[in-house]
Design an enzyme around this catalytic site. Structure first.
Site, short mmCIF file in Angstrom:
data_model
loop_
_atom_site.label_atom_id
_atom_site.label_comp_id
_atom_site.label_asym_id
_atom_site.label_seq_id
_atom_site.Cartn_x
_atom_site.Cartn_y
_atom_site.Cartn_z
N ARG A 178 0.83 -1.19 0.00
CA ARG A 178 0.00 0.00 0.00
C ARG A 178 0.87 1.26 0.00
NH1 ARG A 178 -3.65 -1.54 5.12
NH2 ARG A 178 -1.62 -2.47 5.71
N LYS A 205 1.49 1.95 7.27
CA LYS A 205 1.84 1.16 8.45
C LYS A 205 2.76 1.94 9.38
CE LYS A 205 0.77 -2.24 9.53
NZ LYS A 205 -0.42 -2.48 10.40
N TYR A 248 -1.10 4.56 10.66
CA TYR A 248 -1.47 3.58 11.69
C TYR A 248 -0.27 3.39 12.61
CZ TYR A 248 -5.61 2.19 8.98
OH TYR A 248 -6.81 2.19 8.32
N HIS A 294 -0.79 1.63 16.30
CA HIS A 294 -1.05 0.44 17.13
C HIS A 294 0.02 0.31 18.21
CE1 HIS A 294 -4.21 -0.80 14.37
NE2 HIS A 294 -3.38 -0.70 13.35
N GLU A 322 -5.89 4.89 13.81
CA GLU A 322 -6.83 3.97 14.47
C GLU A 322 -7.51 4.55 15.70
OE1 GLU A 322 -2.81 3.07 16.42
OE2 GLU A 322 -3.55 3.49 14.39
N ASP A 369 -2.91 -6.67 15.24
CA ASP A 369 -2.30 -5.34 15.28
C ASP A 369 -2.33 -4.75 16.68
OD1 ASP A 369 -1.27 -4.76 12.76
OD2 ASP A 369 -3.21 -4.18 11.95
#
Length: 371
Positions: free
Chosen positions: A15, A75, A94, A96, A118, A270
């Site tokens: 991505r 990510k 993101y 996490h 998130e 995740d």
């Protein structure tokens, strides 16, 4: 604002943070977008596509991190990327953090302004930047489970939908949120015997109303989880506590009592995973076996379908990227409490309470960053 888009370097992550379409929108507003060479290759976009959209191409990540006011990724930054972050630089991706103490420590040391997709919220109470990838992961979880239930791939050899005269596989979905809803949609479509377990009666009512009698809904208790995991062929973990580590609903004892060759797809990986036996895997090596049970715990599942995932993600993130670029992060967060909820780390401080609680840091409210 100078916005940087580095190439993703996590294993099998195809991505990209911004598509050429998104770059064109930002360029039209007068912002400069610097994209790393080859960043869009995984979604079939060439450097020339970004240039035609008004972006510029950088030879490497060093230039991106060295020049950009804001980094837009998909990510979490890997260790080498975290070392390139600088004080005051905005990181929008993101993260996490709750199950990841090393990343958290590095981001604290960097002094960067770290806003996590998130934990951005919406007026409806949802997580608008997590939702599109949860939709993808929920659908992929059933595909992956069906594949690994095949005998040739280690499973006990059951067809998810069965055939006339033969029972279908039993699919148990833990959590009726976005992941669970989309997993149910695909599993029912394939003809499986689907059971969803959730602790919210309202969620169960919504699912019952949407899918009708083919779906079995169960209120979540320890007894219910014990009973339904015992004879499950495929278990999909889709539980989520925003920003916090996932609760361990599947214990080691549950794994021991399941039928050998059954599959657990832990979409919650995740956030640390919802099974005590779960650990992150990659698309290169997606599964491992514990007590005869196949565990699929790929931490970037949507990266396996990058074209779908990137466009779905950009549909959700572009408005927020635009606001951050137009107003600057302080004003943008001050004027939007939902975007403010995305602030996880700022100036060496942890501003997301669940992350602070999970990792033992002092919690500093995000409002402190806006004064």
């Amino acid at each position: 604002m100078l916005i940087g888009v580095p190439k993703e370097i996590k294993v099998r992550e195809y991505r990209v943070g911004l598509t050429p379409t998104s770059v064109r929108e930002l360029a039209a507003l007068g912002h400069e977008v610097l994209v790393e060479q080859g960043a869009g290759a995984g979604i079939g976009m060439e450097d020339a596509d970004y240039e035609r959209a008004g972006g510029s191409i950088a030879a490497g990540a060093g230039e991106i991190f060295g020049r950009a006011d804001m980094i837009v990724k998909v990510k979490e930054p890997q260790a080498v990327e975290r070392q390139m972050l600088r004080p005051g630089q905005v990181l929008f991706t993101y993260l996490h953090l709750a199950p990841d103490p090393e990343q958290t420590a590095d981001l604290i040391r960097s002094g960067a302004v770290c806003i996590a997709y998130e934990t951005v919220t919406s007026s409806a109470g949802g997580l608008p930047l997590l939702a599109p990838m949860s939709e993808v992961a929920g659908r992929m979880s059933v595909q992956a489970g069906a594949y690994f239930l095949e005998k040739a791939h280690g499973g006990h050899g059951v067809l998810l939908g069965g055939v006339p005269g033969v029972d279908p596989a039993k699919v148990v979905v833990l959590g009726g949120g976005v992941v669970g809803t989309h997993a149910v949609h695909i599993a029912l479509g394939m003809g499986a015997d689907v059971w969803v377990i959730d602790r919210s009666v309202d969620v169960l009512r919504r699912l019952w109303s949407h899918f009708g009698r083919p779906l079995n809904t169960v209120y979540s208790t320890r007894d219910a989880i014990d009973r339904h995991l015992r004879d499950a062929d495929l278990v999909i973990g889709g539980v989520l506590i925003p920003g916090a580590e996932a609760p361990k609903l599947i214990t080691r004892e549950h794994v021991r009592m399941m039928r050998a060759g059954s599959v657990i797809v832990d979409v919650a990986i995740d956030q640390g995973g919802c099974a005590e036996t779960s650990r992150p895997t990659t698309h290169d090596d997606p599964t491992y076996v514990v007590d005869g049970i196949i565990h699929y715990c790929v931490a970037n599942m949507p990266g396996g379908v990058p074209k779908t995932s990137t466009h779905a993600l950009n549909n959700a993130t572009l408005p927020f990227v635009t606001v951050l670029a137009e107003k600057g992060w302080r004003r943008a967060l001050a004027e939007d409490r939902h975007l403010k909820n995305g602030l996880n780390v700022w100036d060496g401080k942890v501003t997301c309470e669940p992350v602070a609680e999970a990792l033992g840091y002092e919690y500093v409210p995000a409002d402190a960053a806006l004064q």
